[in-house]
Design an enzyme around this catalytic site. Structure first.
Site, PDB file in Angstrom:
ATOM      1  N   HIS A  31      25.460   6.443 -91.577  1.00 15.20           N
ATOM      2  CA  HIS A  31      24.265   7.255 -91.737  1.00 15.20           C
ATOM      3  C   HIS A  31      23.042   6.429 -92.132  1.00 15.20           C
ATOM      4  O   HIS A  31      21.950   6.962 -92.305  1.00 15.20           O
ATOM      5  CB  HIS A  31      24.536   8.338 -92.801  1.00 15.20           C
ATOM      6  CG  HIS A  31      23.575   9.474 -92.787  1.00 15.20           C
ATOM      7  ND1 HIS A  31      22.728   9.749 -93.834  1.00 15.20           N
ATOM      8  CD2 HIS A  31      23.316  10.417 -91.845  1.00 15.20           C
ATOM      9  CE1 HIS A  31      21.995  10.815 -93.552  1.00 15.20           C
ATOM     10  NE2 HIS A  31      22.318  11.234 -92.354  1.00 15.20           N
ATOM     11  N   LYS A  72      19.799   3.825 -91.980  1.00 14.81           N
ATOM     12  CA  LYS A  72      18.707   3.516 -91.053  1.00 14.81           C
ATOM     13  C   LYS A  72      18.019   2.253 -91.559  1.00 14.81           C
ATOM     14  O   LYS A  72      17.186   2.309 -92.478  1.00 14.81           O
ATOM     15  CB  LYS A  72      17.687   4.653 -90.955  1.00 14.81           C
ATOM     16  CG  LYS A  72      18.235   5.966 -90.374  1.00 14.81           C
ATOM     17  CD  LYS A  72      18.796   6.876 -91.420  1.00 14.81           C
ATOM     18  CE  LYS A  72      19.228   8.206 -90.818  1.00 14.81           C
ATOM     19  NZ  LYS A  72      19.927   9.056 -91.807  1.00 14.81           N
ATOM     20  N   ASP A 121      13.645 -10.994 -88.009  1.00 14.70           N
ATOM     21  CA  ASP A 121      13.452 -12.410 -88.344  1.00 14.70           C
ATOM     22  C   ASP A 121      13.650 -12.706 -89.823  1.00 14.70           C
ATOM     23  O   ASP A 121      13.117 -13.695 -90.349  1.00 14.70           O
ATOM     24  CB  ASP A 121      12.059 -12.881 -87.913  1.00 14.70           C
ATOM     25  CG  ASP A 121      11.924 -12.990 -86.397  1.00 14.70           C
ATOM     26  OD1 ASP A 121      12.970 -13.045 -85.715  1.00 14.70           O
ATOM     27  OD2 ASP A 121      10.787 -13.013 -85.898  1.00 14.70           O
ATOM     28  N   HIS A 161      13.475  16.421 -93.930  1.00 18.35           N
ATOM     29  CA  HIS A 161      14.550  15.474 -93.676  1.00 18.35           C
ATOM     30  C   HIS A 161      14.507  14.301 -94.647  1.00 18.35           C
ATOM     31  O   HIS A 161      15.313  13.378 -94.563  1.00 18.35           O
ATOM     32  CB  HIS A 161      14.454  14.954 -92.227  1.00 18.35           C
ATOM     33  CG  HIS A 161      15.694  14.297 -91.730  1.00 18.35           C
ATOM     34  ND1 HIS A 161      15.819  12.928 -91.599  1.00 18.35           N
ATOM     35  CD2 HIS A 161      16.868  14.814 -91.330  1.00 18.35           C
ATOM     36  CE1 HIS A 161      17.012  12.626 -91.127  1.00 18.35           C
ATOM     37  NE2 HIS A 161      17.678  13.754 -90.958  1.00 18.35           N
ATOM     38  N   LYS A 219      14.637  11.819 -98.041  1.00 21.92           N
ATOM     39  CA  LYS A 219      15.592  11.502 -99.093  1.00 21.92           C
ATOM     40  C   LYS A 219      14.901  10.556-100.069  1.00 21.92           C
ATOM     41  O   LYS A 219      15.174   9.343-100.087  1.00 21.92           O
ATOM     42  CB  LYS A 219      16.843  10.830 -98.522  1.00 21.92           C
ATOM     43  CG  LYS A 219      17.553  11.632 -97.414  1.00 21.92           C
ATOM     44  CD  LYS A 219      17.173  11.132 -96.057  1.00 21.92           C
ATOM     45  CE  LYS A 219      18.019  11.682 -94.916  1.00 21.92           C
ATOM     46  NZ  LYS A 219      18.172  13.096 -94.824  1.00 21.92           N
ATOM     47  N   ASP A 275       9.158   9.260-113.752  1.00 21.38           N
ATOM     48  CA  ASP A 275       8.046   8.756-114.553  1.00 21.38           C
ATOM     49  C   ASP A 275       7.017   8.091-113.636  1.00 21.38           C
ATOM     50  O   ASP A 275       6.751   8.607-112.549  1.00 21.38           O
ATOM     51  CB  ASP A 275       8.557   7.842-115.656  1.00 21.38           C
ATOM     52  CG  ASP A 275       9.396   8.606-116.687  1.00 21.38           C
ATOM     53  OD1 ASP A 275       9.225   9.839-116.779  1.00 21.38           O
ATOM     54  OD2 ASP A 275      10.214   7.986-117.380  1.00 21.38           O
TER      55      ASP A 275
END
Length: 434
Positions: free
Chosen positions: A140, A142, A147, A319, A321, A326
């Site tokens: 899951h 991404k 380089d 979508h 996350k 603080d």
């Protein structure tokens, strides 16, 4: 937990079709890296141009892994860029999830492979009665590293539904671009997880040595890579959230698409609100998966009565996350706060200790909550309350144990497998989606 300095090592990789040694690839524990520049990228409009520009400028290596790649305008643009990079001599390694990318045609993948792109599929599986069955233990993450000098990580897949012109179903999401010392950790991790053997003069970090989840001292641009796997790092992301919540003194903002955490995380969210911390949750109001909204709502009463403010984002599917605590701690990545992400999927987040980034993320989430969200009332006793509480209790306890039940079933161990190009007669034309 005591902090420990990050050990600097020289890393090289060997291209091989054999899986790497588990000790080198899966027992990785990264510490905080100072001196980084972190740029928040909101939605595909900001993310895709940055990533595609970096890919076009690649000279030596591209490492890319994603849960979803569709054959739409975004997927075809990415395909063209990767083919051009491979043809000019760049080492291109693409790792795709067998479930999330299960609809990609052999023709689309074959064009990448024919150009010299190393295409790998995590847990590929044929459909059974027209239905994909490889639901669990998904890749899951991404991550893109170019380089070994620039890295991208977040929740955005390579699909057109992350662009506003997709329509009402376009997703609201976030990622970051990282430049600086922390890219070495992203690079090392992506290499190891892609199936390239990684050699180091000394261990990346001694086993059992776990650095603090909070950056030592002040300073902009501290970054730490954390991840979860199904071996030695099963709860690292959850522990990072717990640690941050326990230290919270002023504010907590969590924006998460699929919210159904276990007892420990719920308790710390509640406890933070109880001791006077301003706690806000931004959750789905127009979900792409209806069950996600229904499950999250089972938890509302438990949190609202303790002073947690809950916003439902109603503009389009959420979508993201991301979270902040603080004025100096943030996290961005692929991990939802549900049983799949916290207990089964392969996930990766970055923790960020940077006041400027924290403030920017806070301002963007404030725009979301003030202008595009519906705030749940603190005291609500709707009709059917007793029935809803009873069902909520049952669902809560079923889903609480769901990961353990799934993990306890006899199951294969998903692995990356190279895509084998079939003879051209078996290929078919790509079918754009989205």
């Amino acid at each position: 937990m005591n902090s420990a300095p990050v050990e600097k090592v020289a890393v090289e990789h060997i291209a091989t079709d054999q899986p790497p040694q588990e000790a080198n690839t899966r027992d990785l524990d990264y510490g905080w890296q100072p001196g980084n520049q972190i740029e928040l990228l909101e939605n595909g409009e900001a993310y895709f141009p940055k990533v595609f520009d970096a890919l076009r400028e690649a000279r030596r290596e591209i490492l890319l892994e994603t849960f979803i790649l569709f054959e739409d305008k975004v997927g075809h643009e990415l395909q063209g860029i990767l083919i051009e990079a491979a043809q000019r001599g760049v080492n291109v390694v693409v790792s795709l999830d067998g479930f999330g990318c299960g609809e990609l045609s052999p023709g689309f993948l074959g064009e990448l492979a024919a150009a010299g792109v190393s295409v790998q599929i995590f847990d590929p599986a044929s459909k059974t009665l027209g239905v994909r069955t490889n639901w669990f233990r998904r890749l899951h993450r991404k991550i893109v590293v170019v380089d070994a000098t620039v890295g991208f990580i977040g929740g955005i897949n390579f699909s057109a539904d992350h662009l506003g012109d997709f329509g009402p179903e376009a997703k609201q999401d976030y990622a970051v671009q990282v430049t600086g010392p922390a890219v070495a950790d992203l690079h090392h991790f992506a290499l190891a997880q892609s199936g390239r053997q990684v050699r180091t003069r000394r261990g990346w970090r001694r086993r059992g040595q776990r650095p603090s989840l909070w950056a030592p001292g002040d300073g902009d641009g501290w970054v730490r890579l954390i991840y979860r796997d199904n071996l030695l790092h099963r709860s690292d992301i959850e522990e990072a959230y717990l640690h941050a919540l326990r230290k919270a003194q002023q504010r907590v903002v969590i924006a998460n698409a699929y919210f159904f955490p276990g007892y420990r995380l719920l308790r710390e969210i509640r406890n933070a609100a109880r001791r006077g911390v301003h706690v806000q949750l931004i959750l789905q109001g127009e979900p792409d998966v209806l069950l996600a909204k229904l499950a999250a709502r089972m938890l509302y009463d438990y949190l609202l009565k303790e002073g947690v403010v809950i916003h439902e984002y109603c503009e389009r599917p959420l979508h993201g996350k991301v979270a902040l605590v603080d004025d100096d701690w943030s996290t961005v990545g692929s991990s939802n706060l549900d049983p799949l992400s916290l207990s089964l999927n392969l996930e990766a987040n970055v923790l960020i200790h940077d006041q400027g980034f924290n403030q920017q993320l806070y301002e963007r989430l404030e725009v979301l909550s003030r202008n595009h969200c519906k705030t749940m009332p603190e005291n609500r006793t709707p009709r059917g309350w007793l029935w809803r509480v009873t069902v909520g209790f049952m669902v809560f306890h079923v889903l609480r144990h769901f990961p353990a039940w799934i993990g306890g079933l006899p199951a294969h161990k998903p692995r990356l497998k190279p895509f084998i190009q079939q003879p051209r007669s078996q290929d078919h034309d790509p079918s754009p989606r989205g």
